[in-house]
Design a protein around this motif. Structure first.
Motif, PDB file in Angstrom:
ATOM      1  N   ASP A   1      23.916  17.795   6.772  1.00 24.27           N
ATOM      2  CA  ASP A   1      25.282  17.277   6.689  1.00 24.27           C
ATOM      3  C   ASP A   1      25.502  16.068   7.590  1.00 24.27           C
ATOM      4  N   GLN A   2      24.707  15.925   8.626  1.00 27.36           N
ATOM      5  CA  GLN A   2      24.892  14.779   9.526  1.00 27.36           C
ATOM      6  C   GLN A   2      24.426  13.484   8.863  1.00 27.36           C
ATOM      7  N   THR A   3      23.255  13.514   8.213  1.00 30.11           N
ATOM      8  CA  THR A   3      22.734  12.312   7.559  1.00 30.11           C
ATOM      9  C   THR A   3      23.113  12.240   6.078  1.00 30.11           C
ATOM     10  N   GLU A   4      23.724  13.328   5.576  1.00 26.80           N
ATOM     11  CA  GLU A   4      24.126  13.437   4.180  1.00 26.80           C
ATOM     12  C   GLU A   4      22.948  13.226   3.231  1.00 26.80           C
ATOM     13  N   THR A   5      21.826  13.887   3.545  1.00 25.87           N
ATOM     14  CA  THR A   5      20.636  13.795   2.716  1.00 25.87           C
ATOM     15  C   THR A   5      20.070  15.182   2.438  1.00 25.87           C
ATOM     16  N   TYR A   6      19.468  15.294   1.252  1.00 28.25           N
ATOM     17  CA  TYR A   6      18.699  16.485   0.914  1.00 28.25           C
ATOM     18  C   TYR A   6      17.282  16.272   1.420  1.00 28.25           C
ATOM     19  N   ARG A   7      16.674  17.335   1.913  1.00 28.78           N
ATOM     20  CA  ARG A   7      15.289  17.286   2.391  1.00 28.78           C
ATOM     21  C   ARG A   7      14.510  18.398   1.715  1.00 28.78           C
TER      22      ARG A   7
ATOM     23  N   GLU B   1       6.773  16.689   3.379  1.00 27.09           N
ATOM     24  CA  GLU B   1       8.189  16.642   3.718  1.00 27.09           C
ATOM     25  C   GLU B   1       8.730  15.327   3.201  1.00 27.09           C
ATOM     26  N   THR B   2       9.839  15.406   2.480  1.00 28.26           N
ATOM     27  CA  THR B   2      10.375  14.194   1.876  1.00 28.26           C
ATOM     28  C   THR B   2      11.869  14.316   1.633  1.00 28.26           C
ATOM     29  N   GLU B   3      12.492  13.191   1.433  1.00 32.72           N
ATOM     30  CA  GLU B   3      13.903  13.172   1.046  1.00 32.72           C
ATOM     31  C   GLU B   3      13.982  13.399  -0.457  1.00 32.72           C
ATOM     32  N   VAL B   4      15.018  14.093  -0.876  1.00 31.70           N
ATOM     33  CA  VAL B   4      15.266  14.365  -2.291  1.00 31.70           C
ATOM     34  C   VAL B   4      16.591  13.703  -2.653  1.00 31.70           C
ATOM     35  N   LYS B   5      16.612  13.024  -3.765  1.00 31.67           N
ATOM     36  CA  LYS B   5      17.835  12.363  -4.241  1.00 31.67           C
ATOM     37  C   LYS B   5      18.363  13.111  -5.453  1.00 31.67           C
ATOM     38  N   LEU B   6      19.652  13.360  -5.462  1.00 21.09           N
ATOM     39  CA  LEU B   6      20.320  13.943  -6.614  1.00 21.09           C
ATOM     40  C   LEU B   6      20.520  12.826  -7.635  1.00 21.09           C
ATOM     41  N   LEU B   7      20.110  13.053  -8.885  1.00 19.15           N
ATOM     42  CA  LEU B   7      20.262  12.029  -9.915  1.00 19.15           C
ATOM     43  C   LEU B   7      21.736  11.856 -10.270  1.00 19.15           C
TER      44      LEU B   7
ATOM     45  N   LYS C   1       0.850   6.366  -3.806  1.00 18.99           N
ATOM     46  CA  LYS C   1       2.297   6.582  -3.898  1.00 18.99           C
ATOM     47  C   LYS C   1       2.562   7.496  -5.084  1.00 18.99           C
ATOM     48  N   THR C   2       3.455   8.455  -4.875  1.00 17.34           N
ATOM     49  CA  THR C   2       3.836   9.325  -5.977  1.00 17.34           C
ATOM     50  C   THR C   2       5.339   9.267  -6.168  1.00 17.34           C
ATOM     51  N   SER C   3       5.750   9.582  -7.369  1.00 18.66           N
ATOM     52  CA  SER C   3       7.177   9.748  -7.658  1.00 18.66           C
ATOM     53  C   SER C   3       7.295  10.889  -8.656  1.00 18.66           C
ATOM     54  N   SER C   4       8.273  11.731  -8.435  1.00 15.16           N
ATOM     55  CA  SER C   4       8.515  12.869  -9.316  1.00 15.16           C
ATOM     56  C   SER C   4       9.996  12.924  -9.661  1.00 15.16           C
ATOM     57  N   VAL C   5      10.255  13.267 -10.913  1.00 10.14           N
ATOM     58  CA  VAL C   5      11.629  13.426 -11.384  1.00 10.14           C
ATOM     59  C   VAL C   5      11.712  14.763 -12.103  1.00 10.14           C
ATOM     60  N   LEU C   6      12.648  15.570 -11.668  1.00 11.10           N
ATOM     61  CA  LEU C   6      12.936  16.866 -12.282  1.00 11.10           C
ATOM     62  C   LEU C   6      14.342  16.751 -12.838  1.00 11.10           C
TER      63      LEU C   6
ATOM     64  N   ILE D   1      16.814  15.867  -9.879  1.00 10.60           N
ATOM     65  CA  ILE D   1      16.471  15.379  -8.547  1.00 10.60           C
ATOM     66  C   ILE D   1      15.203  14.532  -8.634  1.00 10.60           C
ATOM     67  N   ALA D   2      15.022  13.674  -7.662  1.00 11.63           N
ATOM     68  CA  ALA D   2      13.843  12.812  -7.603  1.00 11.63           C
ATOM     69  C   ALA D   2      13.321  12.786  -6.177  1.00 11.63           C
ATOM     70  N   TRP D   3      12.004  12.674  -6.036  1.00 12.07           N
ATOM     71  CA  TRP D   3      11.379  12.589  -4.722  1.00 12.07           C
ATOM     72  C   TRP D   3      10.022  11.927  -4.864  1.00 12.07           C
ATOM     73  N   GLY D   4       9.405  11.621  -3.769  1.00 10.99           N
ATOM     74  CA  GLY D   4       8.076  11.029  -3.780  1.00 10.99           C
ATOM     75  C   GLY D   4       7.568  10.906  -2.363  1.00 10.99           C
ATOM     76  N   PHE D   5       6.356  10.372  -2.257  1.00  9.93           N
ATOM     77  CA  PHE D   5       5.804  10.114  -0.932  1.00  9.93           C
ATOM     78  C   PHE D   5       4.754   9.023  -1.041  1.00  9.93           C
TER      79      PHE D   5
END
Length: 179
Positions: free
Chosen positions: A102-108, A119-125, A141-146, A131-135
């Motif tokens: 809640d402090q950084t307003e990010t999903y992890r 460990e990565t940040e997750v973005k709500l589409l 480099k990877t990217s994943s979209v669910l 959701i999307a994430w990668g590293f």
């Protein structure tokens, strides 16, 4: 005043604000509200997946996904198991733990697979149903979209890029919610 005493007072003056910052109480209601946005994943799912496990052909699997809240809605636990169609043996076992800061307003997310973790940040589409994430690790480099498609299926696509090569699919799955 002795130089040592002044040094200790200066150190104490610097530490007090740091200690106070670490004692900030989390906003549990803000965390729960953010986590409720991931409700579209909750349940037991089953279907098929394909995973590239190195050179050669991808492994064809029967895939299950289980997604459930833990700790009164503060944590989303996702467990995926893929069994090879050829012999029924586990070919993919993964566990993901998603939280909201809640402090950084990010999903992890912290995800575990084959003795490794990420460990990565997750973005709500923007659709609110994915959701999307990668590293990145060196040139990899990877990217994943669910996302939930128009049929209500959970689909996931993972791509990998090595250096300047074109991206390649390393995983794709489609599972349906079990009744």
């Amino acid at each position: 005043m002795f130089p040592t005493t002044r040094l200790l007072l200066a150190a104490a003056a610097l530490l007090v604000p740091c200690i106070a910052q670490t004692l900030r109480a989390p906003n549990l209601e803000a965390q729960r509200a953010a986590m409720r946005k991931l409700e579209f994943l909750i349940g037991n799912w089953s279907g098929e997946a394909r995973v590239l496990r190195g050179p050669g052909e991808p492994v064809e699997m029967i895939q299950t996904e289980e997604a459930h809240y833990k700790l009164d809605g503060l944590v989303l636990l996702i467990e995926g198991t893929g069994r090879a169609k050829s012999d029924g043996k586990p070919a993919l076992q993964a566990l993901g733990v998603v939280t909201y800061d809640d402090q950084t307003e990010t999903y992890r997310m912290r995800a575990f697979n084959d003795g490794r973790f990420l460990e990565t940040e997750v973005k709500l589409l923007e659709t609110g149903k994915g959701i999307a994430w990668g590293f990145a690790l060196g040139e990899i480099k990877t990217s994943s979209v669910l996302q939930i498609n128009e049929k209500g299926e959970w689909t996931e696509l993972g791509e990998i890029r090595i250096g300047s090569q074109a991206p390649r699919k390393f995983m794709e799955l489609t599972v349906s919610r079990l009744k």
